[in-house]
Each structure stands twice: as structure tokens, then as C-alpha cells.
Motif scaffolding. Structure first.
Motif, short mmCIF file in Angstrom:
data_model
loop_
_atom_site.label_atom_id
_atom_site.label_comp_id
_atom_site.label_asym_id
_atom_site.label_seq_id
_atom_site.Cartn_x
_atom_site.Cartn_y
_atom_site.Cartn_z
N ILE A 134 -4.23 0.44 28.41
CA ILE A 134 -4.78 0.10 29.98
C ILE A 134 -6.03 0.06 29.06
O ILE A 134 -7.06 0.83 29.06
N HIS A 135 -6.98 -1.34 29.83
CA HIS A 135 -8.18 -1.46 29.04
C HIS A 135 -9.23 -2.33 30.31
O HIS A 135 -9.03 -3.02 31.36
N GLU A 136 -10.38 -0.92 30.72
CA GLU A 136 -11.13 -1.37 31.76
C GLU A 136 -12.32 -2.14 31.86
O GLU A 136 -13.47 -1.58 31.02
N LEU A 137 -12.55 -3.56 32.51
CA LEU A 137 -13.38 -3.88 31.74
C LEU A 137 -14.65 -4.04 33.37
O LEU A 137 -14.80 -4.43 33.92
N THR A 138 -16.46 -4.36 33.06
CA THR A 138 -17.17 -4.26 33.39
C THR A 138 -18.92 -4.33 32.57
O THR A 138 -18.52 -4.54 31.57
N VAL A 188 -9.10 -4.97 35.05
CA VAL A 188 -8.53 -3.57 34.65
C VAL A 188 -7.22 -4.93 33.31
O VAL A 188 -6.57 -5.60 34.45
N LEU A 189 -7.41 -4.55 32.73
CA LEU A 189 -6.27 -5.74 31.75
C LEU A 189 -4.90 -4.43 31.06
O LEU A 189 -5.96 -3.56 30.69
N LEU A 190 -3.86 -4.95 31.24
CA LEU A 190 -2.78 -4.06 30.56
C LEU A 190 -2.61 -4.88 29.22
O LEU A 190 -2.10 -6.21 29.97
N ARG A 191 -1.93 -4.43 28.26
CA ARG A 191 -1.19 -5.45 27.18
C ARG A 191 -0.77 -4.39 26.61
O ARG A 191 -0.53 -3.66 26.46
N ILE A 192 0.59 -5.35 26.71
CA ILE A 192 1.79 -4.56 25.73
C ILE A 192 1.67 -5.61 24.07
O ILE A 192 2.46 -6.88 24.40
N ASP A 193 1.72 -4.65 23.46
CA ASP A 193 2.34 -4.97 22.47
C ASP A 193 3.77 -4.34 21.56
O ASP A 193 3.88 -3.16 21.78
N ASP A 194 4.09 -5.89 21.22
CA ASP A 194 5.43 -4.73 20.00
C ASP A 194 5.34 -5.64 18.47
O ASP A 194 4.77 -6.25 18.20
N TYR A 195 5.58 -4.64 17.95
CA TYR A 195 6.08 -4.81 16.44
C TYR A 195 6.71 -4.43 15.69
O TYR A 195 7.94 -3.60 16.46
N ASN A 196 7.68 -5.58 14.74
CA ASN A 196 9.07 -5.38 14.55
C ASN A 196 10.14 -5.71 15.70
O ASN A 196 11.09 -5.53 15.65
N ALA A 197 9.70 -6.91 16.49
CA ALA A 197 10.03 -8.25 17.14
C ALA A 197 10.59 -9.25 16.67
O ALA A 197 9.46 -10.09 15.85
N SER A 198 10.79 -10.73 17.37
CA SER A 198 10.76 -12.13 16.58
C SER A 198 9.82 -12.67 17.02
O SER A 198 9.61 -13.43 16.08
#
Length: 715
Positions: A134-138, A188-198
Motif C-alpha cells: 500500500i503506497h500513498e502518494l502526495t 493510494v496505490l496498491l500493488r500485488i507482486d507474485d514471485y515463483n509464478a508463471s
């Protein structure tokens, strides 16, 4: 090191990006067109001495031509492509798939984590790692990000949506999101990162995972019967969670595409129909590089971005490990907003001058951790030879500074009893019956699988695994069964019917399909059957259209029978036989009494009546008395109806009568309008009930109770 793309296809694409023909390149190199054509068709490759001339003609360096792991810088600039309005005048008020879900980060966590589980690379035995940021930018950070996503080009489209916001639900959400960003000066930015995925493999347009996620709706390319998703709807939660309808994507591929694997970037925007400067647009838009193979080079495709670009878009990944990063722009969560308001005092005490925005993202952080621990505790649990399938974590930033450190979700913290049960199963330390604290009891329960195509009969019996253990305080609601299948996501949460009051708190886990073991009979068939019995939310098993079409209209009765088998097995494991003179009975006798037989006038003659023979009681969380009573039934052909009456014990005067909030039969009787009617020839009956706490004249903890069994209507 990445393996470069073959020279011919790479050169063909660079010529299109640079707007050059094969003949024009041949003229610049002083060669024949046939020579260039031979390179394009992969019949030959240029000599090393010619490579430098090709680089010069394409406006790039020699290294790029030799490695061919990126496109040249010559080419059309990154831009937004907005799908034109339908020629037949049709209009869409938004993406219908997004309406299947609420703008709720807990729903988002469930759907996205399930998708990552389904895309886990299984060859190396490692779990898929999913991190939520979760990343809030201003201020300047917000201005820089808006410039990176070409906000000035999008502004006319958002303005057009705002003008018609009153007529469209999506338009109202988007209009509120834009106003919130400018009026409050935050995003508000919400990033979902997955690793060891296709990763998003495949072509931009042809069948493949990339096109299924970025280009298409209601398409699921999940492989394997143990996959969680099946409708192609889960990805819509990404756009549903964005108040601006915008999601940016950066994927590292497990299988090279165009000779590359890293930083495949594209963006997708979901807006309703709109008209900008008199030109109608259908709805969606894509951020990418214009494709010269499309008419007028208008349609954009994904591009291989450089590290500086992904950093400006807040899409930088931690490693070269395959997987995908989804950035939700303008993430919003109504529940987090409400929770943030209720927690405002606490946050101010801890952080001094904490503002509304920081409280919102703190609440969002807590809700994400809670959802991951609740729905994916089993996927994060290992034991014996079974390894965890999943690792999850959540972190919260503001303008790049840490607000909440990265928090790894630990299933032993969120679900201690259930993880203990699952580990005992994996390690082979279960018992047949619970006799000591910390034990885990195992029972097998049958799932009788029907024949497909509407045929009568049973394909086979799949032995599901039921695990039961004592509950701990941190487990949440006690006396529940969590049911799961192959990918170990909790599908169904349910209580157990017919439990007597006062039973020791427990937790139960039902493993079916491949979750019960890949070698268990009919595991794959059970996976397929139960997957078809799940709605798009994947939160229960029951009647669905797919179940009816592939099996029959009555196939869901097999699941009902499984539930009955589970409830029976749980009751057998947790309900203890009554023992006279137990310590619990002695404690309850101080609070709860039955009128002595001598207290009532002796009957000279008359029929034998049922008598109260045993009681169990406790005070519930709402201040109500919860009572379980046993009734001894005489040996007579016809038993009279009796009414249980609950009274407050007082020192003088008449005893106040309390109302029943609930009165249900457990064994040997039925309840009808508050009256017990006993089963013929039964020797014992059990009923349970709870009082209406709102009618208690004094606090329950200060009262004593008398339970009477009266003939007839009890008056």
C-alpha cells in the motif's frame, strides 16, 4: 542472462517500429532487397561486419542488435489507445464483470491470492510468494506519477465521465475518485507482486495468459483440476478496487516471448462509454506502444520497458524471478475508511498528528493481513513431506517512506488450532478420539460422486478427511468447519448443527479432493465436481448451473449428504457422554436448580409424567442463559405434551418468568410453539434453549435460575 530473440522476427518488428520498409533498409545498407528478405524469413543472418550498419540504420547501438533482448528506441512513443465507440450505437456503462465483486480489499486479497496460487511454478517445489504494498502518494511524488501515466492525455476522458456521472454507477465512482485525488492531494496505490509464478505468457492477441488477463473478459485458462478459479472473473476485482478504473501491469515471464522475459509492461483503463470532442469511445483503454501491424498503428500492445520507466510507474520488481505485478491506481476500500475513522483516536495516540489518509491506509493494511490469514492459512501451512504452497506479506508506505514495516502473515498466529490440526495430519500424529489437550482427531467422511451426464448411479466414493481439535482464543469464532480442496484456500465456513450447549469449543477442518492427498481414491474427480459446485465467489459448495449441466439437477444433494456426514462425525468427536456427579454439574448446581420432587404436592393417582433428569448451562456472550436439559420419559403408550418454563430464583415473592429467545429439540422430541412433544417409545429426550437477555430484570451474572417442566401449555 536473457536469451535474445531470433534475428529475423526481431528485425521485422524493428522495421515496423521505425516505419521503414525492407527496400529502404536495403538501400541504406547498399544491399539487395533479397538479402534483407532472407534475414526476415530466417533463411540467413547478416555478417558481423554488416551488424554495425544495421544498428546505425535503426538508430541504436551495436550491442542491442547483437543481444536482441530489447526493442530499439526508434519507434512510436508510449500512449493510451481508447477503444472506439460501437458503430451500431451500443453503449456500455462499465465492465459488467467488475459488478460481480465489491470494492473491498479483503475480496481483492481472496481473488488475487487464489490466482497466484493457480499460477505457482510447481517444478521447484517452492511456494508462490505474494506481497501487497500500500503506497500513498502526495505532493511532488503524486505529480511525478501522474506525469508518468500521461494524465494530461486522460483528463478529457475523465472529464467526460464526470459530466455523465449521475447516470452511471461506474461514472459516479470514477468522478469521486478524481475529485478525491485533487481535493485531498493524495492517491493510494496498491500493488500485488507474485514471485515463483508463471507470469503473463503468450502473445498480445492470440490465446494465452496475457490476452486472457489484459484483453478479454470471462476467460479462464487455469490448468489442472486443483485450480481455484474457473469463471475468469477474479481479475475484475483489480479494476473494481480502483476508484480511477486503472491498473498497470509489469510481468516477468517464465517462458520467453519475443526472446525476452523481463519488464513486459502494459496498462488497462476501465471507463464507461463517453464522448470526447464529439468522438465516442466504447469504454476500455490500454497504455502501450502503438502496434504498426494494426490499421493506422492505433491499437497499442505491451512493450519491453527499461528500468527507469518501471520505476517511474512504481512497477519495479525485487528480482528476476517469474511472476506479475499489478498496480491498482486509486485503490479504495469502504470498509477501511470506516475502520480508519473508528481507530482515529488510537492512531493519534501512537503517532502524534496522524491524518485521515494515514489512518485509511493503516486500516487497509490490517484488513489485508486479516483476510490473508483467514482464507489462506492452510495454503501457508506445511508439515511432514508437505510444503507450504504460499507465502504472503503486507507493507505500507507513504511517499516511499515506511509507515508499517513489511508484515509476513503467519498462519500459526491467525489460525493456531487449525494449523495445528493440518500439521498433525501431514505429520501422521492424529488420534481416533480426543482425550488430551492439543490432540487432533481424524475421521474419514464419504463424498459419493455422481455419474456425469444425468446418469443415475455413483461413480465412486471419495474419502474426505475431517480433522477436529480444541479451539484457542485467537481462532475467532469457535465450533466451525473450514472446508478446502486442492489449492488449500478456505472455500466454505460453516457451523455444526445439533451441538448441545456447553460443548467444549473446537475447530474442524475438512480436506477433500487433492487436499486430502493426491493418491486418495477419486481425488481428481472430487476436485472437478466441487470446483463446478462453486459460485464465482468460491465461498461455498452447492447448486450451480455448471453442476446441473454436467451432472444433474440433483447432483448438489451429494454435497448435502457430505455435510450431514461431517456434522455427525464432529458431534461424535466433541460431545462427551454425561457423567453424574461431574465437577461441571456441581458448579452449575449453584446457579441452576430443578424443583425437588418433594416440593410439589404428591399425586394420589394419575398418569406418569416426564421428569427433568439433567441440566447443563452457561452464560452466553450476549448475557443470555444457554441451557441443555435431559428429560427422563416414563414407559407409557402416550406421553403428554410438556412446556419448559424458565424462572428467576428470588428470596421472596413470585419468581419472574423469562422468555425463550430460542428453544430447539435435540433428541427424542419436537418443539412446537414452545411446547415439547415427545417421540413415542423414546426413553430419553434432550432439548436446548437460550433466554431473551433483553428481558432480564437484572444482570445475568447476579442471578440464579430455576427450570420447570409443566404439563400442557405451561400456564
Amino acid at each position: 542472462m536473457e536469451v535474445g530473440e531470433e534475428f529475423g522476427p526481431w528485425l521485422s518488428r524493428q522495421l515496423k517500429l521505425a516505419g521503414k520498409t525492407q527496400a529502404e533498409l536495403a538501400d541504406e545498407l547498399g544491399l539487395t532487397r533479397a538479402a534483407v528478405s532472407a534475414w526476415i524469413t530466417k533463411r540467413s543472418v547478416p555478417r558481423p561486419t554488416v551488424m554495425g550498419e544495421i544498428a546505425k540504420a535503426l538508430g541504436t547501438d551495436l550491442g542491442t542488435v547483437h543481444t536482441r533482448t530489447t526493442d530499439t528506441q526508434a519507434g512510436l512513443p508510449i500512449t493510451w489507445y481508447h477503444r472506439p465507440g460501437y458503430q451500431d450505437g451500443g453503449r456500455d456503462g462499465g465492465n459488467a464483470a467488475a459488478f460481480a465483486f465489491d470494492a473491498d480489499v479483503q475480496v481483492l486479497a481472496r481473488e488475487t491470492c487464489q490466482n497466484s496460487l493457480d499460477e505457482r511454478l510447481v517444478g521447484n517445489g517452492r511456494p508462490v510468494r505474494v506481497r501487497y504494498t500500500i503506497h500513498e502518494l502526495t505532493g511532488e511524488k503524486l505529480d511525478a506519477f501522474r506525469a508518468a501515466v500521461l494524465w494530461d492525455d486522460l483528463q478529457p476522458h475523465y472529464s467526460a465521465v464526470s459530466e455523465s456521472a449521475a447516470d452511471q454507477k461506474v461514472g459516479r465512482v470514477v468522478d469521486a475518485g478524481v475529485r478525491d485525488m485533487f481535493e485531498k492531494g493524495r492517491l493510494v496505490l496498491l500493488r500485488i507482486d507474485d514471485y515463483n509464478a508463471s507470469g503473463l505468457t503468450g502473445d498480445d492477441y492470440d490465446d494465452g495468459k496475457f490476452a486472457a488477463v489484459v484483453r478479454r473478459q470471462l476467460e479462464s485458462l487455469k490448468s489442472g483440476r486443483g485450480a481455484g478459479g474457473s469463471y475468469g472473473l477474479g481479475k475484475a476485482t483489480l479494476w473494481a478496487t480502483s476508484a480511477l478504473g486503472m491498473v498497470l501491469i509489469n510481468s516477468t515471464l517464465s517462458v520467453p516471448h519475443e526472446g525476452r522475459t523481463e519488464r513486459r509492461v502494459i496498462g488497462r483503463l476501465e471507463l464507461p462509454w463517453r464522448a470526447v470532442d464529439g468522438t465516442p469511445y466504447a469504454g476500455p483503454a490500454w497504455l502501450g506502444r502503438p502496434d504498426p501491424e494494426t490499421p493506422g498503428a492505433e491499437v497499442v500492445r505491451s512493450w519491453w520497458a527499461d528500468e527507469e520507466t518501471v520505476e517511474r510507474l512504481h512497477l519495479t520488481r525485487d528480482s528476476e524471478e517469474p511472476g506479475t505485478s499489478f498496480l491498482i491506481v486509486g485503490a479504495h476500500d469502504v470498509a477501511s475508511l470506516e475502520q480508519g475513522k473508528s481507530d482515529s483516536v488510537d492512531d493519534e495516540d501512537e503517532n502524534g498528528s496522524d491524518d485521515d489518509g494515514t489512518r485509511d491506509i493503516r486500516a487497509m493494511h490490517r484488513r489485508l493481513v486479516e483476510a490473508l490469514g483467514r482464507d489462506f492459512w492452510a495454503a501457508m501451512t506445511g508439515g511432514g513431506s508437505r510444503l507450504p504452497l504460499l507465502e504472503t506479506s503486507v507493507r505500507t508506505l507513504r511517499n516511499g517512506e515506511v509507515v508499517i514495516e513489511e508484515e509476513k502473515v503467519d498462519p500459526t498466529d491467525t489460525q493456531p488450532s487449525r494449523t495445528r490440526a493440518l500439521r498433525a495430519f501431514y505429520e501422521g500424529t492424529t488420534v481416533d478420539r480426543l482425550t488430551e489437550a492439543g490432540q487432533v482427531a481424524l475421521r474419514t467422511v464419504p463424498l459419493r460422486l455422481p455419474l456425469s451426464g444425468g446418469r443415475r448411479g455413483t461413480l465412486g466414493t471419495h474419502p474426505g478427511v475431517l480433522l477436529v481439535t480444541a479451539a484457542e482464543d485467537d481462532d475467532g469464532v469457535p465450533n466451525q468447519v473450514h472446508s478446502l480442496r486442492g489449492n488449500r484456500m478456505t472455500i466454505k465456513k460453516s457451523g455444526v448443527s445439533g451441538l448441545p450447549l456447553g460443548v467444549n469449543p473446537f475447530q474442524a477442518v475438512l480436506l477433500v479432493g487433492q487436499a486430502a492427498g493426491e493418491t486418495v481414491p477419486f481425488a481428481e474427480e472430487a476436485e472437478e465436481f466441487l470446483r463446478a459446485a462453486e459460485p464465482p465467489e468460491h465461498d461455498r459448495w452447492g447448486q450451480t448451473e455448471e453442476l446441473t449441466l454436467r451432472w444433474s439437477h440433483s447432483a448438489h444433494h451429494r454435497i448435502t449428504r457430505l455435510t450431514t456426514e461431517v456434522n455427525t462425525a464432529v458431534r461424535d468427536l466433541v460431545v462427551r457422554p454425561k457423567s453424574a456427579g461431574s465437577q461441571e454439574s456441581a458448579k452449575l448446581r449453584k446457579k441452576l436448580t430443578v424443583p425437588r420432587k418433594s416440593a410439589a404436592p404428591k399425586r394420589v393417582s394419575g398418569p406418569a409424567l416426564p421428569e427433568l433428569d439433567g441440566l447443563d448451562a452457561e452464560i452466553g456472550v450476549g448475557g443470555e442463559w444457554q441451557i441443555t436439559a435431559e428429560v427422563k420419559l416414563p414407559r407409557v403408550d402416550e406421553l403428554p405434551a410438556m412446556t419448559p418454563v424458565v424462572l428467576l430464583d428470588v428470596r421472596s415473592g413470585s419468581r419472574p418468568r423469562l422468555d425463550w429467545a430460542e428453544l430447539v429439540a435435540v433428541e427424542g422430541c419436537e418443539v412446537e410453539d414452545g411446547v415439547l412433544r415427545f417421540t413415542p417409545r423414546a426413553r430419553r429426550a434432550v432439548f436446548r434453549g437460550s433466554t431473551d437477555a433483553s428481558g432480564h430484570p437484572v444482570r445475568t451474572e447476579l442471578t440464579r435460575l430455576v427450570l420447570e417442566l409443566r404439563a400442557g401449555t405451561g400456564e
